[in-house]
Design a protein around this motif. Structure first.
Motif, PDB file in Angstrom:
ATOM      1  N   GLY A  24       0.825  -1.214   0.000  1.00 37.68           N
ATOM      2  CA  GLY A  24       0.000   0.000   0.000  1.00 37.68           C
ATOM      3  C   GLY A  24       0.848   1.248   0.000  1.00 37.68           C
ATOM      4  N   LYS A  25       0.522   2.185   0.871  1.00 43.78           N
ATOM      5  CA  LYS A  25       1.234   3.467   0.922  1.00 43.78           C
ATOM      6  C   LYS A  25       2.697   3.303   1.358  1.00 43.78           C
ATOM      7  N   LEU A  26       3.017   2.194   2.010  1.00 44.86           N
ATOM      8  CA  LEU A  26       4.405   1.967   2.422  1.00 44.86           C
ATOM      9  C   LEU A  26       5.321   1.708   1.223  1.00 44.86           C
ATOM     10  N   ASP A  27       4.725   1.410   0.072  1.00 43.41           N
ATOM     11  CA  ASP A  27       5.527   1.201  -1.136  1.00 43.41           C
ATOM     12  C   ASP A  27       5.848   2.500  -1.848  1.00 43.41           C
ATOM     13  N   ASP A  28       5.292   3.594  -1.379  1.00 45.71           N
ATOM     14  CA  ASP A  28       5.486   4.883  -2.055  1.00 45.71           C
ATOM     15  C   ASP A  28       6.140   5.928  -1.163  1.00 45.71           C
ATOM     16  N   VAL A  29       6.762   5.494  -0.097  1.00 46.00           N
ATOM     17  CA  VAL A  29       7.359   6.445   0.838  1.00 46.00           C
ATOM     18  C   VAL A  29       8.700   6.936   0.293  1.00 46.00           C
ATOM     19  N   SER A  30       8.834   8.245   0.161  1.00 46.06           N
ATOM     20  CA  SER A  30      10.105   8.861  -0.238  1.00 46.06           C
ATOM     21  C   SER A  30      10.921   9.112   1.026  1.00 46.06           C
ATOM     22  N   TRP A  31      11.502   8.083   1.535  1.00 42.45           N
ATOM     23  CA  TRP A  31      12.144   8.137   2.844  1.00 42.45           C
ATOM     24  C   TRP A  31      13.482   8.864   2.835  1.00 42.45           C
ATOM     25  N   ARG A  32      14.192   8.865   1.738  1.00 40.70           N
ATOM     26  CA  ARG A  32      15.536   9.451   1.693  1.00 40.70           C
ATOM     27  C   ARG A  32      15.539  10.964   1.924  1.00 40.70           C
ATOM     28  N   THR A  33      14.462  11.627   1.613  1.00 44.50           N
ATOM     29  CA  THR A  33      14.424  13.087   1.706  1.00 44.50           C
ATOM     30  C   THR A  33      13.974  13.583   3.074  1.00 44.50           C
ATOM     31  N   LYS A  34      13.619  12.673   3.958  1.00 42.70           N
ATOM     32  CA  LYS A  34      13.082  13.065   5.263  1.00 42.70           C
ATOM     33  C   LYS A  34      14.130  12.898   6.370  1.00 42.70           C
ATOM     34  N   HIS A  35      13.989  13.685   7.397  1.00 41.61           N
ATOM     35  CA  HIS A  35      14.734  13.454   8.629  1.00 41.61           C
ATOM     36  C   HIS A  35      14.183  12.153   9.220  1.00 41.61           C
ATOM     37  N   PRO A  36      15.013  11.322   9.844  1.00 44.20           N
ATOM     38  CA  PRO A  36      14.510  10.036  10.353  1.00 44.20           C
ATOM     39  C   PRO A  36      13.351  10.149  11.332  1.00 44.20           C
ATOM     40  N   LYS A  37      13.305  11.210  12.127  1.00 38.73           N
ATOM     41  CA  LYS A  37      12.192  11.356  13.062  1.00 38.73           C
ATOM     42  C   LYS A  37      10.894  11.697  12.337  1.00 38.73           C
ATOM     43  N   LEU A  38      10.991  12.449  11.253  1.00 38.90           N
ATOM     44  CA  LEU A  38       9.801  12.730  10.444  1.00 38.90           C
ATOM     45  C   LEU A  38       9.351  11.485   9.695  1.00 38.90           C
ATOM     46  N   LEU A  39      10.309  10.695   9.239  1.00 36.97           N
ATOM     47  CA  LEU A  39       9.965   9.418   8.599  1.00 36.97           C
ATOM     48  C   LEU A  39       9.235   8.526   9.595  1.00 36.97           C
ATOM     49  N   PHE A  40       9.767   8.422  10.797  1.00 41.66           N
ATOM     50  CA  PHE A  40       9.118   7.599  11.815  1.00 41.66           C
ATOM     51  C   PHE A  40       7.692   8.074  12.077  1.00 41.66           C
ATOM     52  N   LYS A  41       7.509   9.380  12.191  1.00 40.59           N
ATOM     53  CA  LYS A  41       6.165   9.924  12.440  1.00 40.59           C
ATOM     54  C   LYS A  41       5.211   9.518  11.316  1.00 40.59           C
ATOM     55  N   GLN A  42       5.658   9.641  10.072  1.00 43.57           N
ATOM     56  CA  GLN A  42       4.824   9.267   8.938  1.00 43.57           C
ATOM     57  C   GLN A  42       4.496   7.771   8.954  1.00 43.57           C
ATOM     58  N   ILE A  43       5.510   6.941   9.178  1.00 45.64           N
ATOM     59  CA  ILE A  43       5.293   5.486   9.177  1.00 45.64           C
ATOM     60  C   ILE A  43       4.419   5.091  10.354  1.00 45.64           C
ATOM     61  N   ASP A  44       4.659   5.658  11.513  1.00 45.37           N
ATOM     62  CA  ASP A  44       3.860   5.336  12.690  1.00 45.37           C
ATOM     63  C   ASP A  44       2.383   5.647  12.445  1.00 45.37           C
ATOM     64  N   GLU A  45       2.089   6.793  11.822  1.00 45.66           N
ATOM     65  CA  GLU A  45       0.700   7.137  11.510  1.00 45.66           C
ATOM     66  C   GLU A  45       0.083   6.128  10.548  1.00 45.66           C
ATOM     67  N   LEU A  46       0.829   5.726   9.515  1.00 50.14           N
ATOM     68  CA  LEU A  46       0.325   4.725   8.564  1.00 50.14           C
ATOM     69  C   LEU A  46       0.076   3.382   9.255  1.00 50.14           C
ATOM     70  N   VAL A  47       1.002   2.990  10.108  1.00 48.21           N
ATOM     71  CA  VAL A  47       0.852   1.711  10.824  1.00 48.21           C
ATOM     72  C   VAL A  47      -0.330   1.768  11.764  1.00 48.21           C
ATOM     73  N   GLN A  48      -0.478   2.869  12.508  1.00 48.33           N
ATOM     74  CA  GLN A  48      -1.595   3.007  13.433  1.00 48.33           C
ATOM     75  C   GLN A  48      -2.941   2.858  12.697  1.00 48.33           C
ATOM     76  N   LYS A  49      -3.031   3.521  11.536  1.00 54.22           N
ATOM     77  CA  LYS A  49      -4.265   3.414  10.734  1.00 54.22           C
ATOM     78  C   LYS A  49      -4.483   1.974  10.256  1.00 54.22           C
ATOM     79  N   ARG A  50      -3.423   1.367   9.784  1.00 54.00           N
ATOM     80  CA  ARG A  50      -3.529   0.015   9.237  1.00 54.00           C
ATOM     81  C   ARG A  50      -3.923  -0.981  10.305  1.00 54.00           C
ATOM     82  N   LEU A  51      -3.370  -0.834  11.496  1.00 54.59           N
ATOM     83  CA  LEU A  51      -3.639  -1.777  12.581  1.00 54.59           C
ATOM     84  C   LEU A  51      -4.892  -1.393  13.376  1.00 54.59           C
ATOM     85  N   GLY A  52      -5.424  -0.198  13.110  1.00 58.57           N
ATOM     86  CA  GLY A  52      -6.629   0.243  13.800  1.00 58.57           C
ATOM     87  C   GLY A  52      -6.435   0.514  15.270  1.00 58.57           C
ATOM     88  N   TRP A  53      -5.239   1.025  15.622  1.00 60.86           N
ATOM     89  CA  TRP A  53      -4.946   1.320  17.037  1.00 60.86           C
ATOM     90  C   TRP A  53      -5.487   2.651  17.412  1.00 60.86           C
TER      91      TRP A  53
END
Length: 191
Positions: A162-191
């Motif tokens: 899904g959206k994890l296949d389209d993440v432009s991770w190289r251009t982000k600070h790692p903490k911003l990447l984590f925030k983006q991924i965490d939000e996607l995971v939270q939505k996916r897992l329904g937490w």
């Protein structure tokens, strides 16, 4: 393959060889000599060898306060012949979990093939069970890798596709990447 090097834009904020909590603390990479190879192909000397013959990695960032790590992978993930998951789990992941890491972002765009074995599924389940409130997210996996993981049921332990296949991770600070991924995971897992 020797021209594929691990992401280096975050080296000014994190180097795993200089992190006393890292499994690669003190690990020395050559700047000049190509010492490792996958099959008959030399690989860039900045990749870290964790004991697999066909899979290498680089811990790009670890944040012990927020409990996450970004790990880039290179090569062939082969559980069938090399039991790569056992080696990865025992020699890298468990050490990171013991230091408080429970969220793993695996960058898989340079994993070219994946070969599983029914016996290796237990290691993925064990890894997920040890994370408590954590997760494992795989970014930018190749279609054949996702298909093989799905065929063996390993996809139930990773958040991927899904959206994890389209993440432009190289251009982000790692903490911003984590925030983006965490939000996607939270939505996916329904937490």
């Amino acid at each position: 393959m020797h021209t594929l090097e691990p992401h280096y834009n975050w080296r000014n904020i994190y180097i795993s060889a200089e992190d006393p909590k890292s499994p690669f603390f003190g690990y020395e990479n050559s700047e000049v000599y190509f010492t490792d190879q996958i099959y008959n192909y030399l690989i860039h000397p900045q990749w870290d060898n964790f004991g697999s013959e066909t899979l290498y990695l680089k811990v790009l960032f670890a944040d012990y306060t927020h409990g996450f790590a970004v790990i880039e992978l290179l090569g062939e993930w082969n559980d069938l012949l090399n039991n790569d998951i056992m080696t990865l789990k025992r020699d890298v992941i468990e050490l990171m979990i013991s230091e408080g890491i429970n969220k793993f972002i695996l960058v898989g765009e340079n994993v070219f093939n994946f070969h599983s074995d029914l016996d290796s599924v237990d290691y993925y389940e064990e890894w997920q069970d040890e994370l408590e409130e954590g997760w494992i997210a795989a970014l930018n996996l190749r279609p054949q890798v996702m298909e093989e993981m799905s065929r063996f049921g390993i996809d139930q332990f990773f958040v991927m596709g899904g959206k994890l296949d389209d993440v432009s991770w190289r251009t982000k600070h790692p903490k911003l990447l984590f925030k983006q991924i965490d939000e996607l995971v939270q939505k996916r897992l329904g937490w």
